[in-house]
Design a protein around this motif. Structure first.
Motif, mmCIF file in Angstrom:
data_model
loop_
_atom_site.group_PDB
_atom_site.id
_atom_site.type_symbol
_atom_site.label_atom_id
_atom_site.label_comp_id
_atom_site.label_asym_id
_atom_site.label_seq_id
_atom_site.Cartn_x
_atom_site.Cartn_y
_atom_site.Cartn_z
ATOM 1 N N VAL A 108 38.260 62.437 53.664
ATOM 2 C CA VAL A 108 39.247 63.519 53.749
ATOM 3 C C VAL A 108 40.403 63.181 52.808
ATOM 4 N N PHE A 109 40.707 64.109 51.910
ATOM 5 C CA PHE A 109 41.698 63.829 50.866
ATOM 6 C C PHE A 109 42.856 64.809 50.911
ATOM 7 N N ALA A 110 44.076 64.264 50.795
ATOM 8 C CA ALA A 110 45.277 65.097 50.774
ATOM 9 C C ALA A 110 45.561 65.548 49.348
ATOM 10 N N SER A 111 45.279 66.814 49.066
ATOM 11 C CA SER A 111 45.554 67.386 47.756
ATOM 12 C C SER A 111 46.770 68.305 47.873
ATOM 13 N N SER A 112 46.844 69.323 47.033
ATOM 14 C CA SER A 112 48.035 70.167 46.990
ATOM 15 C C SER A 112 47.693 71.549 46.460
ATOM 16 N N LEU A 113 48.509 72.537 46.841
ATOM 17 C CA LEU A 113 48.350 73.875 46.286
ATOM 18 C C LEU A 113 48.561 73.897 44.780
ATOM 19 N N TYR A 114 49.212 72.882 44.242
ATOM 20 C CA TYR A 114 49.493 72.844 42.813
ATOM 21 C C TYR A 114 48.223 72.741 41.967
ATOM 22 N N GLY A 117 47.225 75.932 39.833
ATOM 23 C CA GLY A 117 47.975 76.527 38.734
ATOM 24 C C GLY A 117 48.324 75.552 37.632
ATOM 25 N N LYS A 118 49.356 75.917 36.874
ATOM 26 C CA LYS A 118 49.770 75.127 35.721
ATOM 27 C C LYS A 118 51.068 74.369 35.966
ATOM 28 N N SER A 119 51.709 74.581 37.107
ATOM 29 C CA SER A 119 52.924 73.841 37.444
ATOM 30 C C SER A 119 52.536 72.568 38.192
ATOM 31 N N SER A 126 47.095 64.535 38.577
ATOM 32 C CA SER A 126 46.446 63.492 39.371
ATOM 33 C C SER A 126 45.598 64.084 40.482
ATOM 34 N N LYS A 127 46.087 65.142 41.126
ATOM 35 C CA LYS A 127 45.333 65.752 42.216
ATOM 36 C C LYS A 127 44.076 66.452 41.700
ATOM 37 N N GLN A 128 44.184 67.101 40.556
ATOM 38 C CA GLN A 128 43.002 67.742 39.980
ATOM 39 C C GLN A 128 41.948 66.704 39.630
ATOM 40 N N PRO A 254 51.883 79.212 43.305
ATOM 41 C CA PRO A 254 51.273 78.116 42.559
ATOM 42 C C PRO A 254 49.965 78.531 41.893
ATOM 43 N N TYR A 255 49.490 79.750 42.197
ATOM 44 C CA TYR A 255 48.170 80.153 41.765
ATOM 45 C C TYR A 255 48.138 80.665 40.329
ATOM 46 N N ALA A 256 47.122 80.238 39.606
ATOM 47 C CA ALA A 256 46.765 80.821 38.319
ATOM 48 C C ALA A 256 45.276 81.092 38.398
ATOM 49 N N PHE A 257 44.753 81.938 37.507
ATOM 50 C CA PHE A 257 43.345 82.283 37.600
ATOM 51 C C PHE A 257 42.477 81.053 37.373
ATOM 52 N N MET A 258 41.693 80.703 38.402
ATOM 53 C CA MET A 258 40.752 79.596 38.318
ATOM 54 C C MET A 258 39.519 80.008 39.118
#
Length: 304
Positions: A108-114, A117-119, A126-128, A254-258
């Motif tokens: 289980v990994f703690a990622s982020s809404l970031y 997107g591009k911010s 690092s999270k990506q 935080p969303y960009a098209f992905m």
């Protein structure tokens, strides 16, 4: 189950460890600092996620491994890009490899809404990278995972790196708040108690190999948040908006098209934002005035 939590001494990690222990799991905490909130029924291992021998010891015999270690503040990550890559990315890979060798049932990994997107600067990078490694460990080695993308957290045990804690601290001490962005910035604040409750829910089989969003259900513009804090304190606050485009933080979303999306998980019981902020105010005020004691819901001076 036997569960190991890297970064379990931190703000979010410590709350998750509490919830896991309350649910009856045997919890081992691994962190560079001993947890101030360590329970008698929890095991503590002190050391770095970059220590291969320690990581192997911590993971041995575990059913589930949580990784909440590393640099979690955007500003700090931007100022320490090499350390961010080392602690966040390399540390994640070392934990993954140990889990593979130990035949762990879920990572289980703690990622982020970031990651959407591009911010987010080097923190987002690092999270990506971590998410890609996790997905490939599942594809190549069959290691099940759950990736949790958290929104804007707040609540007890936070420090000045946490936005709401910092806002309240500034408001109480100086009557002003400095903010890097604009008053129109939109956030979905989620209390850490709700976030940790939702986190424990993902141990269910249906959440294996899933990307889950954990955020609040009370969207609020930052300008309105500052008005709420001012009203609670009964004073007119001075707000200094920096409008810094290089801060790394998003404004509206935080969303960009992905192409990849994740499910959103909102716990059934939530802490109201106003009540949650009030608790933060009480905690910050108590820390600033240790000479006061709580009696009947009030902080009062004791007679010597």
């Amino acid at each position: 189950m036997k569960i190991t939590v890297f970064g379990g001494s931190g703000f979010l990690g410590s709350h998750i460890c509490d919830k896991l222990s309350e649910a009856g799991h045997a919890v081992t905490i691994v962190d560079v600092q001993p947890s101030p909130w360590l329970r008698p029924d929890q095991r503590m291992l002190t050391g770095s996620i970059l220590d291969e021998a320690l990581v192997g010891e911590a993971v041995a015999g575990a059913d589930v491994v949580f990784n909440y270690a590393g640099i979690a503040d955007i500003g700090e990550a931007n100022n320490r890009p090499v350390d961010t890559a080392r602690l966040n990315v390399l540390g994640n890979v070392m934990a993954l490899e140990a889990c593979r060798k130990a035949d762990v049932k879920r990572y289980v990994f703690a990622s982020s809404l970031y990651v959407y997107g591009k911010s987010g600067g080097f923190y987002r990078c690092s999270k990506q990278a971590c998410e890609i490694y996790i997905e490939n460990y599942q594809a190549m080695h069959g290691l099940p995972y759950t990736i949790l993308r958290y929104g804007s957290l707040y609540g007890p045990r936070a420090d000045a790196r946490n936005a709401i804690h910092r806002f309240v601290q500034q408001a109480l001490s100086t009557g002003s708040i400095t903010y890097y962005g604009a008053p129109t910035a939109l956030r979905e604040y989620v209390h850490v108690d709700d976030a940790s409750t939702a986190t424990v829910m993902v141990l269910e089989p249906e959440f294996a190999n899933q990307n889950i969003i954990i955020s609040g259900n009370q969207p609020m513009r930052v300008g309105d948040l500052f008005k709420m804090i001012g009203e609670m304190l009964g004073r007119e606050l001075t707000i200094n908006y920096q409008n810094d485009p290089n801060s790394g933080h998003y404004q509206i979303t935080p969303y960009a098209f992905m192409p990849k999306v994740g499910r959103k998980l909102v716990p059934p019981l939530t802490v109201d934002l106003g009540q949650g902020i009030l608790r933060v105010m009480e905690a910050v005020h108590r820390d600033a005035h240790p000479e006061l004691q709580s009696e009947g819901g009030y902080l009062v001076a004791t007679d010597d």
